[in-house]
Design an enzyme around this catalytic site. Structure first.
Site, PDB file in Angstrom:
ATOM      1  N   ALA A 176     -40.006   0.465 -18.159  1.00  0.00           N
ATOM      2  CA  ALA A 176     -38.981   1.293 -17.903  1.00  0.00           C
ATOM      3  C   ALA A 176     -38.758   1.710 -16.522  1.00  0.00           C
ATOM      4  O   ALA A 176     -37.512   2.451 -16.181  1.00  0.00           O
ATOM      5  CB  ALA A 176     -39.230   2.695 -18.807  1.00  0.00           C
ATOM      6  N   SER A 177     -39.587   1.235 -15.702  1.00  0.00           N
ATOM      7  CA  SER A 177     -39.764   1.694 -14.251  1.00  0.00           C
ATOM      8  C   SER A 177     -38.674   0.980 -13.338  1.00  0.00           C
ATOM      9  O   SER A 177     -38.920  -0.001 -13.578  1.00  0.00           O
ATOM     10  CB  SER A 177     -41.126   1.575 -13.725  1.00  0.00           C
ATOM     11  OG  SER A 177     -40.837   1.551 -12.286  1.00  0.00           O
TER      12      SER A 177
END
Length: 216
Positions: A10-11
């Site tokens: 998700a980064s």
């Protein structure tokens, strides 16, 4: 020993490095570092990266972190040409400026909100924080005037960073209709990046985390 990328899907910075790896045709072993579970604070990880951030790249006994630095290293070491990080000083200076814009303006606004939502338990985004997002997107809108990508007609490592960060900012402040150049840029990036399908999965993971963190 191949490349190892410590990451969480998700980064946005992790997504930027994955886009670069895909564009260069490089394989890497992905090792999950769950920030929400505070795995980055473990002694083994902090020995590799004292700032305990993701992504962190291992290339043999060489370790580097910060997505901007990682992508510059990958292109300089493994690319067949310099199109993703041009060597000509004036051209590279513009790419570097956009990379610093991402880290200093766009990602700063993202991190400010993310720390409060994902780690401090806040459920609503403060209005002053939303305004910082709008200011960053307004700059991006201006930079994209008359351009396909962030510095011109072809994409480079600055686009990997700017695209991934801006797409997450618009999860926090869903006002893409106010930025037509940014909207067009997103479409162009999606049709140009080799790794866009995996990147879409990362963006969806970010959306899911945000929804979970702000619900209830």
């Amino acid at each position: 020993m191949g490349l190892i990328l410590h990451e969480i899907s998700a980064s946005p910075p992790v997504r930027a490095v994955k886009l670069c790896l895909k564009e260069l045709g490089l394989e890497a072993e992905y090792k999950l570092c769950n920030l929400l579970a505070k795995e980055q604070l473990g002694p083994e990880y902090q020995k590799k990266n004292p700032q305990h951030t993701v992504p962190t790249l291992e290339d043999g006994d060489f370790i580097i972190w910060d997505s901007h630095a990682i992508n510059g290293y990958l292109v300089s070491t493994y690319a067949k040409n310099d199109s993703l990080y041009p060597k000509e000083p004036k051209v590279r200076a513009i790419v570097d400026q956009r990379l610093h814009f991402d880290s200093g303006v766009l990602f700063s606004a993202l991190r400010n909100i993310g720390a409060k939502i994902f780690f401090a338990g806040e459920k609503e985004i403060r209005e002053e924080d939303k305004q910082k997002v709008r200011e960053g997107l307004a700059f991006l809108e201006k930079f994209l005037e008359g351009k396909k990508f962030i510095t011109g007609d072809s994409f480079n490592i600055a686009d990997f960073s700017v695209y991934t960060t801006a797409s997450c900012l618009l999860v926090f402040v869903p006002e893409l209709d106010k930025y037509p150049n940014v909207a067009k840029y997103f479409d162009t990036c999606k049709s140009s990046f080799k790794g866009i399908s995996t990147d879409d999965e990362g963006l969806q993971a970010f959306k899911d985390l945000f929804k979970k963190a702000t619900s209830g």
